[in-house]
Design a protein around this motif. Sequence first.
Motif: not given
Ligand SMILES: Cc1cc2nc3c(=O)[nH]c(=O)nc-3n(C[C@H](O)[C@H](O)[C@H](O)COP(=O)(O)OP(=O)(O)OC[C@H]3O[C@@H](n4cnc5c(N)ncnc54)[C@H](O)[C@@H]3O)c2cc1C
Length: 286
Positions: A54, A65-67, A83-84, A87-88, A129, A132, A246, A248, A271
């Motif tokens: 990632f 944020a990680p993806f 990307v779904r 949040g922020q 998602c 991915a 996954e 935080r 991961p």
């Molecule tokens: C290794 C890894 C790979 C990922 N790959 C993808 C990907 O390919 N595509 C994708 O869409 N997402 C992926 N994700 C999830 C993605 O990182 C989070 O959706 C993203 O951090 C949200 O950021 P934000 O600032 O928009 O949301 P925030 O403002 O930080 O959070 C919004 C809401 O989402 C919840 N939230 C945020 N992140 C997570 C999480 N990791 N698990 C559970 N709840 C969460 C928060 O608690 C809050 O309620 C991945 C996560 C990890 C750890």
Amino acid sequence: MHNLTPAAIRLIDFYDDGEHARHFRFQLMNPDPGVSSSVTAVRNDWMQAKTGQFFMLCLPAVGEAPFTFTELPDQQGYFRALVRKMGQVTSALFQLKAGQILGARGPYGEGWPMDQVINKSILVVGGGCGLAPLVGVVNQLVAQKNYTQMMVVYGARSRQARMLTPERRQWQQAIPVLNAIEDGDLEPGQHEFSGTPVDLLPMVLSQFHQGPEVVLLAGPQAMMFAAAKHLVTSGVPEQGIYLSIERRMHCGVRTCGHCYLKDKYICSDGPTFRWDVLQAYIPQSP
Ligand SMILES: Cc1cc2nc3c(=O)[nH]c(=O)nc-3n(C[C@H](O)[C@H](O)[C@H](O)COP(=O)(O)OP(=O)(O)OC[C@H]3O[C@@H](n4cnc5c(N)ncnc54)[C@H](O)[C@@H]3O)c2cc1C
């Protein structure tokens, strides 16, 4: 010391892919001629990214944020991520226009163990998602035909929520791709079944000549754990089951401790984890 300075990337284009999700294409920006060797080294790291790893996407003045990669960086530095909107960071990303510059750092973590996967009978199970992180591995296996038997099971809450439709249609030309739709609203002729991926497992396992030797799982944790338990009960070796987890995470480089799990860091020890290893780390309901 880890270099946490993001590399500059350009948003090239994107398309909506399912509910509240977009498939983005980025390009690492070319370092200027005469640029320092550390910038060239960062670019080399990106070129060696592995499927299942990632990156941290960095939006200036918003956050990171990680993806996972759905397509690894190519020689021109192009890569993709699905990307779904959550949040922020993701909401800010959805506001961007093609051509805008943002940052990324990585690649991080352990990818899928491809040496354990190729030339085996392989079952791939993705939910929402969570498909991915599996896109790269399925693309690679299908393109190189290095499997003895292979099936993909994809689960979505509803038809509208399905993601990665072009990818699944393309795989379908080479291997069986079964779609589990939880609300039971099925599209005729699209290899769709009512229920979750776990509900489909007995039928899927019966299609394997000798059972899958390797299973790759990604998606909601409850789905992955239920699937892993069902697979083990059905005779699939624990050592052949791999999951992408996954959590935080903030730094991505085993420093901040947000994704710390006993003596493991999801960001760098994962991961992707083997099921028998992971079980010792995550408390499970009976
Ligand atoms: C290794 C890894 C790979 C990922 N790959 C993808 C990907 O390919 N595509 C994708 O869409 N997402 C992926 N994700 C999830 C993605 O990182 C989070 O959706 C993203 O951090 C949200 O950021 P934000 O600032 O928009 O949301 P925030 O403002 O930080 O959070 C919004 C809401 O989402 C919840 N939230 C945020 N992140 C997570 C999480 N990791 N698990 C559970 N709840 C969460 C928060 O608690 C809050 O309620 C991945 C996560 C990890 C750890």
